[in-house]
Design a protein around this motif. Structure first.
Motif, PDB file in Angstrom:
ATOM      1  N   HIS A  65     -24.912 -17.534  24.123  1.00  0.00           N
ATOM      2  CA  HIS A  65     -24.696 -16.506  23.100  1.00  0.00           C
ATOM      3  C   HIS A  65     -24.335 -15.152  23.712  1.00  0.00           C
ATOM      4  N   ASP A  66     -24.085 -15.109  25.005  1.00  0.00           N
ATOM      5  CA  ASP A  66     -23.816 -13.866  25.709  1.00  0.00           C
ATOM      6  C   ASP A  66     -22.519 -13.218  25.209  1.00  0.00           C
ATOM      7  N   SER A  67     -22.544 -11.904  25.005  1.00  0.00           N
ATOM      8  CA  SER A  67     -21.373 -11.207  24.458  1.00  0.00           C
ATOM      9  C   SER A  67     -20.200 -11.213  25.437  1.00  0.00           C
ATOM     10  N   GLN A  68     -20.475 -11.117  26.734  1.00  0.00           N
ATOM     11  CA  GLN A  68     -19.390 -11.179  27.716  1.00  0.00           C
ATOM     12  C   GLN A  68     -18.756 -12.564  27.757  1.00  0.00           C
ATOM     13  N   ALA A  69     -19.582 -13.590  27.599  1.00  0.00           N
ATOM     14  CA  ALA A  69     -19.036 -14.949  27.554  1.00  0.00           C
ATOM     15  C   ALA A  69     -18.120 -15.112  26.346  1.00  0.00           C
ATOM     16  N   LYS A  70     -18.524 -14.583  25.209  1.00  0.00           N
ATOM     17  CA  LYS A  70     -17.694 -14.643  24.007  1.00  0.00           C
ATOM     18  C   LYS A  70     -16.382 -13.900  24.220  1.00  0.00           C
ATOM     19  N   HIS A  71     -16.447 -12.741  24.857  1.00  0.00           N
ATOM     20  CA  HIS A  71     -15.230 -11.963  25.134  1.00  0.00           C
ATOM     21  C   HIS A  71     -14.290 -12.746  26.030  1.00  0.00           C
ATOM     22  N   PHE A  72     -14.838 -13.380  27.074  1.00  0.00           N
ATOM     23  CA  PHE A  72     -14.002 -14.161  27.991  1.00  0.00           C
ATOM     24  C   PHE A  72     -13.334 -15.308  27.252  1.00  0.00           C
ATOM     25  N   TRP A  73     -14.093 -16.014  26.429  1.00  0.00           N
ATOM     26  CA  TRP A  73     -13.554 -17.139  25.653  1.00  0.00           C
ATOM     27  C   TRP A  73     -12.405 -16.686  24.768  1.00  0.00           C
ATOM     28  N   GLN A  74     -12.517 -15.525  24.155  1.00  0.00           N
ATOM     29  CA  GLN A  74     -11.490 -15.038  23.243  1.00  0.00           C
ATOM     30  C   GLN A  74     -10.247 -14.526  23.967  1.00  0.00           C
ATOM     31  N   HIS A  75     -10.441 -13.912  25.136  1.00  0.00           N
ATOM     32  CA  HIS A  75      -9.335 -13.200  25.785  1.00  0.00           C
ATOM     33  C   HIS A  75      -8.781 -13.907  27.023  1.00  0.00           C
ATOM     34  N   HIS A  76      -9.509 -14.867  27.578  1.00  0.00           N
ATOM     35  CA  HIS A  76      -9.051 -15.541  28.793  1.00  0.00           C
ATOM     36  C   HIS A  76      -9.240 -17.050  28.660  1.00  0.00           C
ATOM     37  N   PRO A  77      -8.598 -17.677  27.694  1.00  0.00           N
ATOM     38  CA  PRO A  77      -8.788 -19.121  27.472  1.00  0.00           C
ATOM     39  C   PRO A  77      -8.377 -19.943  28.695  1.00  0.00           C
ATOM     40  N   TYR A  78      -8.994 -21.122  28.788  1.00  0.00           N
ATOM     41  CA  TYR A  78      -8.748 -21.997  29.941  1.00  0.00           C
ATOM     42  C   TYR A  78      -8.782 -23.445  29.496  1.00  0.00           C
ATOM     43  N   ALA A  79      -7.893 -24.235  30.070  1.00  0.00           N
ATOM     44  CA  ALA A  79      -7.866 -25.680  29.796  1.00  0.00           C
ATOM     45  C   ALA A  79      -7.734 -26.423  31.114  1.00  0.00           C
ATOM     46  N   GLY A  80      -8.813 -27.100  31.511  1.00  0.00           N
ATOM     47  CA  GLY A  80      -8.777 -27.838  32.777  1.00  0.00           C
ATOM     48  C   GLY A  80     -10.186 -28.092  33.281  1.00  0.00           C
ATOM     49  N   TRP A  81     -10.272 -28.483  34.543  1.00  0.00           N
ATOM     50  CA  TRP A  81     -11.563 -28.797  35.152  1.00  0.00           C
ATOM     51  C   TRP A  81     -12.218 -27.548  35.695  1.00  0.00           C
ATOM     52  N   VAL A  82     -13.513 -27.459  35.509  1.00  0.00           N
ATOM     53  CA  VAL A  82     -14.320 -26.317  35.936  1.00  0.00           C
ATOM     54  C   VAL A  82     -15.290 -26.774  37.014  1.00  0.00           C
ATOM     55  N   ASP A  83     -15.394 -25.996  38.080  1.00  0.00           N
ATOM     56  CA  ASP A  83     -16.387 -26.279  39.114  1.00  0.00           C
ATOM     57  C   ASP A  83     -17.767 -25.845  38.635  1.00  0.00           C
ATOM     58  N   VAL A  84     -18.730 -26.718  38.816  1.00  0.00           N
ATOM     59  CA  VAL A  84     -20.124 -26.432  38.468  1.00  0.00           C
ATOM     60  C   VAL A  84     -20.947 -26.555  39.740  1.00  0.00           C
ATOM     61  N   CYS A  85     -21.697 -25.517  40.050  1.00  0.00           N
ATOM     62  CA  CYS A  85     -22.553 -25.550  41.236  1.00  0.00           C
ATOM     63  C   CYS A  85     -23.937 -25.031  40.863  1.00  0.00           C
ATOM     64  N   VAL A  86     -24.948 -25.837  41.122  1.00  0.00           N
ATOM     65  CA  VAL A  86     -26.339 -25.452  40.923  1.00  0.00           C
ATOM     66  C   VAL A  86     -27.073 -25.753  42.221  1.00  0.00           C
ATOM     67  N   ASP A  87     -27.561 -24.712  42.872  1.00  0.00           N
ATOM     68  CA  ASP A  87     -28.141 -24.841  44.205  1.00  0.00           C
ATOM     69  C   ASP A  87     -27.109 -25.511  45.108  1.00  0.00           C
ATOM     70  N   ASP A  88     -27.420 -26.661  45.696  1.00  0.00           N
ATOM     71  CA  ASP A  88     -26.460 -27.320  46.573  1.00  0.00           C
ATOM     72  C   ASP A  88     -25.785 -28.521  45.910  1.00  0.00           C
ATOM     73  N   VAL A  89     -25.930 -28.672  44.604  1.00  0.00           N
ATOM     74  CA  VAL A  89     -25.331 -29.787  43.873  1.00  0.00           C
ATOM     75  C   VAL A  89     -24.049 -29.301  43.194  1.00  0.00           C
ATOM     76  N   THR A  90     -22.951 -30.016  43.423  1.00  0.00           N
ATOM     77  CA  THR A  90     -21.673 -29.645  42.835  1.00  0.00           C
ATOM     78  C   THR A  90     -21.187 -30.739  41.896  1.00  0.00           C
ATOM     79  N   ALA A  91     -20.430 -30.320  40.884  1.00  0.00           N
ATOM     80  CA  ALA A  91     -19.885 -31.247  39.893  1.00  0.00           C
ATOM     81  C   ALA A  91     -18.673 -30.583  39.262  1.00  0.00           C
ATOM     82  N   VAL A  92     -18.048 -31.288  38.329  1.00  0.00           N
ATOM     83  CA  VAL A  92     -16.970 -30.713  37.534  1.00  0.00           C
ATOM     84  C   VAL A  92     -17.234 -31.022  36.061  1.00  0.00           C
ATOM     85  N   MET A  93     -16.770 -30.137  35.191  1.00  0.00           N
ATOM     86  CA  MET A  93     -16.827 -30.370  33.747  1.00  0.00           C
ATOM     87  C   MET A  93     -15.485 -29.966  33.150  1.00  0.00           C
TER      88      MET A  93
END
Length: 318
Positions: free
Chosen positions: A34-62
């Protein structure tokens, strides 16, 4: 190449260059959907593709088609950004568990992290929303995760068939699909419901170690359908609404659980809820519809792992 392909390529280039965490002077911070900056990014900088996800030393894509708030946050804010404390606790616990259940799996973040952190563990995903489940399976495939332990059921106290109300429109995947309180509805699905214990039986999992439960107002019914699971003292990360918090406490605390509020904005765990005054509880959840992630633990070793995970995120913020 088609004109539309070129347009998407330009759009993605702009989005990648605009990511907050790559800008000079950016300081890490935990981010909610629900973050306002996240909402702004979604509205003004759309993206379509794979996203890198990193939590500690575990990596994935979504996969992100500018429609998944979880993937969007990792794209815009970088490693460890989404609900940092809760996700860090989940990952730390999953590393040490053999039987793991992600209820309300949405597009698969918790499931993917568990499978990648504990490759030999059995990990069940439960997601009744068909659109979210399709993306979940797609994400599992592209992370080389198992897809044979995904349940389309909703969880409830008893076996039933109920309407699932989906608030968001066709261009967005929604974390808020629910079996009740349908104030805003984009579409409705008819879904099968079953107790948690019965769903686990269908996958021959008798003794889960760790569950995440995010069921949008059905948390009391979910716990009522998990009596055997609670007897086994499985650790829970439970999203709870204010109006159902005390009912959930009435089930969990007599079963030997301590409940701690997870602070995802300022990384911390509260004291056990039974030690807090009514005023302190109200400060945690000031509105009837406020939601809060609770760490529900009856295994001392799991509490220690959770505290170390919180400390890791606190170090990132400081």
């Amino acid at each position: 190449m088609t004109k539309r392909y070129d347009e998407i390529s330009v759009m993605n280039k702009n989005s990648r260059e605009s990511r907050y965490f790559l800008q000079d002077g950016y300081k890490f911070r935990p981010v909610s959907i629900h973050d306002s900056q996240a909402k702004h990014f979604w509205q003004h900088h759309p993206y379509a593709g794979w996203v890198d996800v990193c939590v500690d030393d575990v990596t994935a894509v979504m996969f992100l088609a500018n429609d998944d708030g979880v993937a969007l946050i990792y794209h815009a804010f970088g490693p460890d950004s989404y609900e940092s404390t809760s996700v860090a606790i989940w990952l730390a616990l999953a590393r040490e568990c053999k039987n793991i259940v992600d209820i309300g799996a949405f597009t698969g973040l918790y499931t993917i992290l568990a499978q990648r952190a504990a490759p030999t563990a059995s990990v069940i995903s439960v997601e009744p929303n068909s659109a979210s489940r399709a993306r979940l399976i797609n994400n599992l495939v592209w992370n080389s995760c198992r897809i044979d332990q995904v349940s389309p059921c909703a969880v409830a106290k008893t076996v039933a068939v109920l309407p699932l109300f989906v608030p968001m429109g066709a261009d967005l995947l929604d974390t808020g699909s629910k079996l009740s309180d349908a104030d805003s509805v984009s579409r409705t699905e008819i879904v099968a419901c079953a107790p948690i214990d019965a769903i686990l039986d269908s996958f021959t999992m008798k003794t889960p170690d760790l569950l995440k439960i995010d069921v949008e107002g059905f948390e009391e019914q979910a716990l009522q359908g998990a009596r055997r699971t609670l007897t086994n003292k499985a650790t829970l990360i439970l999203e709870v609404q204010t109006r159902f918090r005390e009912q959930c406490r009435a089930i969990l605390e007599p079963a030997g659980y301590q409940l701690f509020a997870i602070n995802d904005e300022d990384p911390d765990l509260s004291p056990p809820l039974h030690q807090l005054s009514e005023q302190q509880l109200n400060e945690l959840q000031p509105r009837p519809d406020s939601t809060l992630n609770l760490l529900c633990v009856a295994r001392p070793g799991h509490l220690l792992l959770a505290e170390k995970a919180v400390a890791r995120i606190r170090d990132l913020v400081s």
